[in-house]
Design an enzyme around this catalytic site. Structure first.
Site, PDB file in Angstrom:
ATOM      1  NE  ARG A  78      66.354  33.488  44.354  1.00  0.00           N
ATOM      2  CZ  ARG A  78      67.252  32.891  43.578  1.00  0.00           C
ATOM      3  NH1 ARG A  78      67.683  31.709  43.857  1.00  0.00           N
ATOM      4  NH2 ARG A  78      67.746  33.497  42.511  1.00  0.00           N
ATOM      5  CB  THR A  79      60.256  36.849  43.181  1.00  0.00           C
ATOM      6  OG1 THR A  79      61.421  37.270  43.868  1.00  0.00           O
ATOM      7  CG2 THR A  79      59.077  37.671  43.667  1.00  0.00           C
ATOM      8  CE  LYS A 108      50.616  41.454  20.038  1.00  0.00           C
ATOM      9  NZ  LYS A 108      49.232  40.945  20.017  1.00  0.00           N
ATOM     10  NE  ARG A 118      61.163  40.705  40.281  1.00  0.00           N
ATOM     11  CZ  ARG A 118      62.040  39.891  40.854  1.00  0.00           C
ATOM     12  NH1 ARG A 118      62.920  39.240  40.114  1.00  0.00           N
ATOM     13  NH2 ARG A 118      62.053  39.722  42.157  1.00  0.00           N
ATOM     14  CG  HIS A 136      61.846  42.523  46.092  1.00  0.00           C
ATOM     15  ND1 HIS A 136      60.682  41.793  46.199  1.00  0.00           N
ATOM     16  CD2 HIS A 136      62.725  41.711  45.438  1.00  0.00           C
ATOM     17  CE1 HIS A 136      60.860  40.600  45.626  1.00  0.00           C
ATOM     18  NE2 HIS A 136      62.088  40.534  45.159  1.00  0.00           N
TER      19      HIS A 136
HETATM   20  C1  NCD Z   1      66.329  40.184  44.302  1.00  0.00           C
HETATM   21  C2  NCD Z   1      65.620  41.159  43.376  1.00  0.00           C
HETATM   22  O1  NCD Z   1      65.009  40.734  42.403  1.00  0.00           O
HETATM   23  O2  NCD Z   1      65.664  42.314  43.703  1.00  0.00           O
HETATM   24  N1  NCD Z   1      66.049  38.853  43.982  1.00  0.00           N
HETATM   25  C3  NCD Z   1      64.975  38.277  44.575  1.00  0.00           C
HETATM   26  O3  NCD Z   1      63.845  38.607  44.310  1.00  0.00           O
HETATM   27  N2  NCD Z   1      65.213  37.369  45.538  1.00  0.00           N
HETATM   28  C4  NCD Z   1      67.778  40.444  44.436  1.00  0.00           C
HETATM   29  C5  NCD Z   1      68.610  40.520  43.193  1.00  0.00           C
HETATM   30  O4  NCD Z   1      68.138  40.359  42.082  1.00  0.00           O
HETATM   31  O5  NCD Z   1      69.808  40.744  43.376  1.00  0.00           O
END
Ligand code: NCD
Length: 305
Positions: free
Chosen positions: A51-52, A80, A101, A129
């Site tokens: 999703r993100t 590397k 991320r 997040h």
């Molecule tokens: C979450 C995350 O990555 O922290 N997912 C997301 O981005 N919607 C929650 C999760 O991974 O449980």
């Protein structure tokens, strides 16, 4: 130039503006479809995501912009031994904005200090997040019409769940909210979140292991998955992973106006039988995330529409 590393970098007024902008995007998508023409978003994902990453990319495409995507650490020069700082300096030669991320807490902040372009934290380890919180906030706004006077239950992995930490920080700034923290003993909310956010601001909260007992008083139930990738051993994960499973039967105890959120991915903590319940809004939350990311990109790129 601004980045977004922690949700508290946005004032309450700015959150209101982002929500108003997202609502306008929902109502008038055509107005925004050229607004990031010739701008590029780089998505740098050193950890799995559906999703993100895809919502950031869909957001940029819907704004008329382009996307450069790095979807795994293994496919990049990180494999590397390149540092986050060098990667950030490099990517800023190609892109106008970065969504990153990373499994290491603070990595997006290091990127922001080196990039020279805005960096958005798309999840750093078990820490924060903030853009998931933007999705959560629009969902709460659309379902409840307010951010105040709510009893908010957070259930599951409150220790490693970064979405939980950011959402608590955001909702603790509004008046009259109470938190019900539902988790196994081993997965309780970290004490720095309790001390620095809840206790410092005199916010009412209780900690419990009992979801069913807590359910009747909740306005919002925020379910989370047990974060397998942050455990030191598989045995502990296996023992804790099914601590809570929300079922239609248990939900009979919930209020008629309860809203059930989940950042997703779901593993086993909400049975699919719950999906048809009108109180389950986690797939609406997914869509809301795309609109809030569109609003955030416009804000950080300082695009006036
Ligand atoms: C979450 C995350 O990555 O922290 N997912 C997301 O981005 N919607 C929650 C999760 O991974 O449980």
């Amino acid at each position: 130039m601004r980045s977004l590393i922690d949700i508290l970098e946005l004032s309450v007024e700015e959150l209101d503006e982002l929500i108003a902008l997202a609502e306008d995007i929902i109502a008038n998508p055509a107005k925004y479809q050229e607004s990031c023409r010739h701008k590029k978003l780089a998505t740098l994902f050193f950890e799995p995501s559906t999703r993100t990453r895809l919502s950031f990319e869909a957001a940029m495409y819907e704004l008329g912009g382009d996307v450069l995507s790095m979807s795994s650490a293994g496919s990049s020069s990180a494999a590397k031994g390149e540092s986050v700082a060098d990667t950030a300096k490099t990517v800023s030669c190609y892109a106008d904005i970065i969504a990153m991320r990373h499994p290491k807490e603070g990595a997006p902040m290091v990127a922001a200090m080196n990039a020279g372009i805005p960096v958005i934290n798309a999840g750093d380890g078990g820490h924060n997040h903030p853009t998931q919180t933007l999705a959560d906030l629009l969902t709460i706004w659309r379902e409840k019409g307010k951010f105040t006077g709510l009893t908010i239950g957070l259930c599951g992995d409150l220790k490693f769940g970064r979405t939980v930490h950011s959402l608590i920080a955001a909702m603790a700034r509004y008046t009259g909210n109470r938190f019900v923290l539902i988790s196994p003993e081993e997965l309780k909310l970290p004490s720095y979140v309790k001390k620095d956010i809840l206790e410092k601001n005199g916010i009412e909260y209780i900690q419990t292991t009992d979801l069913e007992k807590a359910l009747p008083e909740l306005d919002i139930l925020y379910m989370t998955r047990v974060q397998r990738e942050r455990f030191f051993n598989e045995e502990d994960y296996l023992r804790l992973k099914d601590s809570y499973i929300l079922t239609p039967e248990k939900l009979k105890k919930g209020r008629a106006d309860l809203s059930i959120l989940h950042p997703l991915p779901r593993v086993n903590e909400i049975s699919v039988g719950v999906d048809a319940d009108p109180r389950a809004v986690y797939f609406k939350q997914v869509l809301n995330g795309k609109y809030m990311r569109m609003a955030l990109i416009l804000k950080l790129l300082e695009v006036e529409v």
